[in-house]
Design a protein around this motif. Structure first.
Motif: not given
Length: 171
Positions: A122-123, A120, A153-157
């Motif tokens: 990306n966050l 993660k 690095n999933c853009p969603e949760d």
């Protein structure tokens, strides 16, 4: 063939009244066997302490329906996250969690061996757990609810299938 939970050691902190200090806690290693052997256990695995969905809905949902889970034969409910014991304790204290036990997977060992460790970056989170829940009886995984779209690095949760109501229906 059944799937068993991985063998790891969790680094936990436990209250010890014999410690004369403002912070009366000591380190205690808990093995997979300590957590799961001979018990019916629900694990709710979350990406991180103090994060929005985990704090507003996911963990509080399991806390709110803890007694319903117990009534269906569950011995214990644990919240697992790739966070240290200090963060997990403060998070539970902040949310007023009193029934669900916090299970720190600070090094991500359990999560990695479950195949649920994702990046993660990306966050700015580094390596974290993908969101899932599972019912484990005596170390054997009976049901596993993994959120869709698992990827680094999933853009969603996503939060669709690992909620407490899905778990209750499966028991």
């Amino acid at each position: 063939m059944s799937r068993r939970v991985p063998d790891v050691v969790f680094k936990t902190r436990v209250r010890d009244e014999s410690i004369q200090h403002e912070n009366p806690f000591r380190w205690e290693d808990k093995t997979t066997a300590d957590i799961f052997a001979g018990k019916s256990v629900v694990i709710v695995a979350l990406p991180g302490a103090f994060t929005p969905t985990c704090s507003s809905t996911h963990l509080p949902g399991y806390e709110a329906k803890y007694d319903e889970l117990k009534a269906k034969g569950v011995d214990e409910v644990y919240c697992l996250s790739v966070n240290d014991a200090f963060s997990m304790f403060q998070w539970s204290k902040n949310l007023g969690i009193e029934k669900v036990k916090m299970l720190p997977d600070g090094n991500g060992d359990f999560t990695r061996l479950m195949g649920m460790l994702v990046k993660k970056q990306n966050l700015g989170f580094g390596d974290r757990s993908w969101r899932y829940s599972m019912h484990v009886v005596d170390g054997e995984i009976k049901s596993l609810f993994v959120e869709p779209g698992m990827m680094d690095n999933c853009p969603e949760d996503p939060f669709e299938v690992s909620d407490v109501d899905t778990m209750l229906k499966s028991l």
